[in-house]
Design an enzyme around this catalytic site. Sequence first.
Site, mmCIF file in Angstrom:
data_model
loop_
_atom_site.group_PDB
_atom_site.id
_atom_site.type_symbol
_atom_site.label_atom_id
_atom_site.label_comp_id
_atom_site.label_asym_id
_atom_site.label_seq_id
_atom_site.Cartn_x
_atom_site.Cartn_y
_atom_site.Cartn_z
ATOM 1 N N ASP A 1 6.160 -4.577 7.119
ATOM 2 C CA ASP A 1 4.916 -3.724 7.582
ATOM 3 C C ASP A 1 4.046 -4.551 8.118
ATOM 4 O O ASP A 1 3.348 -5.498 7.554
ATOM 5 C CB ASP A 1 4.447 -3.165 6.107
ATOM 6 N N LYS B 1 -5.223 -0.300 14.386
ATOM 7 C CA LYS B 1 -5.652 -1.446 13.601
ATOM 8 C C LYS B 1 -5.657 -2.822 14.684
ATOM 9 O O LYS B 1 -5.822 -3.975 14.190
ATOM 10 C CB LYS B 1 -4.734 -1.811 12.407
ATOM 11 N N CYS C 1 -5.811 2.568 -1.022
ATOM 12 C CA CYS C 1 -4.542 3.372 -1.104
ATOM 13 C C CYS C 1 -3.502 2.229 -1.454
ATOM 14 O O CYS C 1 -2.383 2.092 -0.994
ATOM 15 C CB CYS C 1 -4.124 3.594 0.445
ATOM 16 N N GLN D 1 -1.425 -5.094 8.926
ATOM 17 C CA GLN D 1 -2.481 -6.024 8.852
ATOM 18 C C GLN D 1 -2.226 -7.514 9.743
ATOM 19 O O GLN D 1 -3.045 -8.325 9.651
ATOM 20 C CB GLN D 1 -2.793 -6.252 7.244
ATOM 21 N N HIS E 1 0.724 -1.190 0.279
ATOM 22 C CA HIS E 1 0.051 0.001 -0.152
ATOM 23 C C HIS E 1 1.009 1.305 -0.026
ATOM 24 O O HIS E 1 2.134 1.046 0.013
ATOM 25 C CB HIS E 1 -0.939 0.103 1.256
#
Lengths: 402, 141
Positions: free
Chosen positions: A196, A222, A360, A199, A119
């Site tokens: 990253d 998140k 995104c 998620q 993203h």
Amino acid sequence: MLAPEQIRREFPLFQHHPELVYLDNAATTQKPSNVIEGIRGFYEKDYGTVHRGLYDLAGSASARYEAVRQKVVTYVGMKDARQVVFTSGATAAINLVAHSYLMPRLKKGDEILISALEHHANWIPWQQIGHKTGAQLRIIPLDKAGNLSFSAFRQMLNAQTKLLAITHISNVLGTINPVPDMVELAHQHGVPVLVDGAQSAAHYPIHLDDWGVDFFVFSAHKLYGPTGLGVLCAKFQHLQEMQPLFTGGAMVRAVSLEQTTFAAPPQRFEAGTPPIAAVIGLGHALDFLNGIDKAMALAQLNDLNQYALELLSKINGWQRVGQPHQSSALFSFVLDGIHPHDIATFLAAANIAVRAGHHCAQPLMRELDLPATTRVSLALYNTRQDMDRLAEALKELIKFWS
Amino acid sequence: MSEKLKQLYQELILQHHRHPVHFEKREDAGAVIEAYNPICGDRFQLYLDMADEKIARISFYGYGCAISKAATSVLVSQMDGQGVIQAAQTIERFLHALQSTEENPILENELAAFLPARQFPERMQCVTLSWEALKTFLAGY
């Protein structure tokens, strides 16, 4: 292990919106009452600044703040609390690594390796420092199912590669990347790795020391925690070699007219008064997650995801975007002839919150040759009933549209 | 399905979405205007031939949701053959009505069909996307 219906009761928002089916968890999760009450309690009873007051409240606030750093370290499978830097978000954490770690090491002709799944947060910072230094951004391609091509990755690693920056889980396709294998291969070429975890941090086991990950970033919001807070976890040696991106109070050792000696990490990277209450809130979010059996919770999420996919695949014209080998409880879909924004508006009218658009991730959408998709992303409070309502609403929409 | 939603997706809009007016690429057009919404990825090209202070010919092509596509189709059908000043006035009237709280502002039927979008603020940019783009073009013409 608690059933999703019971977990849902711990989230006050659903008492105010009992009919809400919330399926935009990849964007942000709702907050459990222990996080909300924890932040409230901190402001009501324990509030003070950190690292500078000589009175009791400042001392205890500092201790609470630092205790969360310790909690994070344990949560991500590291050992030393000095490896945890609080930032304003995962995006800020990536930018910090891009500017403070990588940019000073880059020269013309160097390469930064990312993947087609990234993203914008894990794309643009690398692209921009590439523009500034003459380094080139190279993109690991996908196969048709939405998996990274491991053989392409192997071939792309070379002596010019200065960093691999890769998402753990795709926020569009749900693809879970084989992080330990990728790190191992990258390290064989002497290439450090940023992962990253935006998620993955909430529901997936994270073992940064075992995996040997150099940099790992995630966002508190998140992970059932507050907004405005991200975390950078890094090998301490990397942090020691990095200069601060922001300067100001709280991150210095000695300041004279001409010179400043910076504090050691992690304080070096936390200029100014940090988001203290948000850090306290993150501590409570981690308590919430540590209080459930994560292996069971993940199995439950995957079951629910499978249930949804089976239910939806029976709908005429419904199609999942991608079929990754390893997928998280997140998927994008398209409906024949109906634009994702029209789908999202219909679902919103039925009290179902999904995300529609390019998520995104414009480069990925171009690769998929789709201007937009509709995305469903699950969290611990989602139920089978939620999935049934989603399927019914989509059927009703198709009926209306035809 | 709610009444509010039925009004947004009323028959006139669905008709324009399914059977858009002058939906064709024209590489040889005198001017090509891009209407692009970076937030959602909707993207239309408006193809224009200007002559004698008039929009002599106009068509469009591209990708967008039912609302943005229908709004572009209605724009094209309204603008075809109009004088520049008259066209700018129609656009202004439409954009103004969308922002007003007046219950029944005076508008052509095709334009009034988009008034229910006022109940969906997040979809308002779908309605105005191509209209704003043409407005900018005409202002500089």
